[in-house]
Design an enzyme around this catalytic site. Structure first.
Site, PDB file in Angstrom:
ATOM      1  N   THR A 150     -33.979   6.063 -72.603  1.00 41.79           N
ATOM      2  CA  THR A 150     -33.501   6.359 -74.044  1.00 41.79           C
ATOM      3  C   THR A 150     -31.836   5.706 -74.275  1.00 41.79           C
ATOM      4  OG1 THR A 150     -32.459   8.374 -72.639  1.00 41.79           O
ATOM      5  CG2 THR A 150     -34.373   8.709 -74.105  1.00 41.79           C
ATOM      6  N   LYS A 172     -35.607   7.088 -65.271  1.00 37.52           N
ATOM      7  CA  LYS A 172     -34.672   7.016 -66.513  1.00 37.52           C
ATOM      8  C   LYS A 172     -33.477   7.869 -66.538  1.00 37.52           C
ATOM      9  CE  LYS A 172     -34.169   8.979 -69.976  1.00 37.52           C
ATOM     10  NZ  LYS A 172     -32.933  10.157 -70.379  1.00 37.52           N
ATOM     11  N   THR A 183     -32.107  15.289 -61.975  1.00 35.45           N
ATOM     12  CA  THR A 183     -31.159  14.797 -62.730  1.00 35.45           C
ATOM     13  C   THR A 183     -31.793  13.987 -63.882  1.00 35.45           C
ATOM     14  OG1 THR A 183     -30.798  13.004 -61.081  1.00 35.45           O
ATOM     15  CG2 THR A 183     -29.311  14.982 -60.995  1.00 35.45           C
ATOM     16  N   GLU A 263     -23.713   6.227 -69.083  1.00 44.78           N
ATOM     17  CA  GLU A 263     -23.067   5.917 -70.237  1.00 44.78           C
ATOM     18  C   GLU A 263     -21.535   5.519 -70.409  1.00 44.78           C
ATOM     19  OE1 GLU A 263     -26.212   8.698 -73.064  1.00 44.78           O
ATOM     20  OE2 GLU A 263     -24.521   9.325 -72.387  1.00 44.78           O
ATOM     21  N   ASN A 382     -21.837   9.430 -76.696  1.00 43.68           N
ATOM     22  CA  ASN A 382     -22.555  10.952 -77.114  1.00 43.68           C
ATOM     23  C   ASN A 382     -22.047  11.707 -78.324  1.00 43.68           C
ATOM     24  OD1 ASN A 382     -23.751  11.904 -74.189  1.00 43.68           O
ATOM     25  ND2 ASN A 382     -22.081  10.767 -73.878  1.00 43.68           N
TER      26      ASN A 382
END
Length: 387
Positions: A150, A172, A183, A263, A382
């Site tokens: 993703t 992933k 997780t 991220e 995010n």
């Protein structure tokens, strides 16, 4: 090499139009046997996605012949329609492979609360395409790993070898990394001869010290799944300890890759707690630091603020005297017995790899937690995730 490293497994990754970019978005892993033993661990978030609800029930048989995964939609909080979509997905895979739907594990990842007939038909079309593309090759394993991405920037794969058997895996995950367990989405395969009870013990032992100690942002997903499938195709009856070690090695490799791809991160932080009264205390103390936004923001700013470490660990119920603690940043002891030690300017926090050492002087247990810093990029990614 990935999930196809172990003999007896085929894989495929296809584009079904679930992602607006046209990227790969449906993966299929098939266990051709002769065995179909399986085990899994799932999120303990009470808000569970439909694929998790299905897979938890299906896996009670201790058997799985296939895993179908999609990215581009979490299929979570989508009501009866969403569970019907999961059921139909398993049935479609079963039709292609001539097995029972209960032998199909289903995984999804993406945005929560979205799903319509277009999504359902896309997933089912992806199943058809993936079933036709199944191959036992490194390239197929890579495509499967790419199809579950993703916000990941790279595909994540790992392999370990035992006496006469192999273990392969793909994962992933780049955000919402916190223990649940698990997780992220992970599929691990082995060609060892092993029963489901052995696989369950091996997987839980492995995830306890790897994925369960990756705490990127303290946010637990609704879709987290880690699966371990055994084909028995090698004919090698694996010693349980050796199998556990190999599965742990694959999980640890994947956990590190997940940390490195977190991220927006600019620092990969290992928080090591030493001389704790118990291992649980060590984990609790390390996790308290990993979840401190003040600490993580300081690391982003290359500020070795050891006071924020002590403030974080003081909130726990672990056994220790806060005025006897030592804290090191990248090998430089900045705090000794709760007082300043070396000058802060001796610490270089410009490298990405960052090590925090905490000595509690309360026992002989140790544990480490992997985390990362809190950056502008994390906030941006995010805040724009659904757009």
């Amino acid at each position: 090499m990935s999930v196809t490293a172990a003999s007896g497994f085929r894989a495929a990754g296809v584009a079904a139009g679930l992602k607006s970019t046209g990227a790969l978005d449906v993966a299929l892993i098939v266990n051709d046997g002769p065995l179909s033993a399986a085990a899994g661990v799932f999120t303990v978030n009470r808000a569970k996605a439909n694929p998790v609800l299905w897979s938890e029930q299906a896996l009670q048989t201790g058997s799985a012949r296939a895993v179908i995964l999609n990215s581009g939609g979490a299929n979570c909080f989508t009501g009866a329609f969403g569970f019907q979509t999961t059921h139909q997905t398993a049935e479609r895979v079963a039709e292609h492979l001539q097995i029972g739907a209960i032998d199909v594990q289903v995984c999804s990842t993406g945005l929560i609360g979205t799903g319509d007939e277009t999504f359902r038909q896309g997933v089912l079309a992806g199943v058809d395409a993936a079933a036709a593309a199944l191959v036992a090759s490194d390239a197929a394993g890579l495509r499967a790993a790419q199809a579950i991405m993703t916000t990941d920037s790279v595909a994540k794969q790992a392999v370990a070898t035992g006496t006469g058997f192999r273990v392969g895996g793909m994962a992933k995950g780049a955000g919402m990394l916190a223990p649940g367990l698990a997780t992220m989405l992970v599929v691990i395969t082995t060609d060892a001869v092993a029963e489901s009870e052995v696989l369950d013990r091996a997987l839980r032992a492995a995830t306890r010290v790897t994925f369960d100690r990756l705490d990127s942002d303290g946010c637990m997903s609704t879709n987290d799944t880690v699966l371990l499938l055994a084909s028995g195709a090698s004919g090698a009856s694996a010693d349980e300890a050796e199998l556990t070690a190999a599965v742990t090695a694959v999980c640890d490799d994947l956990a590190e890759q997940l940390q490195l791809d977190a991220e927006g991160a600019s620092h990969d932080i290992t928080i090591e707690v030493r001389s704790a009264a118990t291992e649980d205390d060590a984990v609790t103390v390390a996790r308290s630091v990993a979840r401190s936004n003040l600490f993580k923001a300081a690391i982003f700013g290359n500020d070795p603020n050891w006071g924020r470490v002590l403030a974080a660990i003081g909130t726990t119920d672990a056994v220790f005297d806060p005025y006897a603690v030592d804290v090191t940043f990248n090998g430089v002891r900045l705090c000794h017995a709760g007082t300043p030690d070396r000058p802060r300017d001796e610490v270089d926090l410009t490298p990405r790899a960052t090590h925090i050492g905490i000595d509690l002087f309360a026992g002989d247990a140790t544990a480490s937690i992997r985390t990362n810093d809190l950056t502008h990029d994390y906030v941006h990614e995010n805040s724009a995730y659904a757009s």
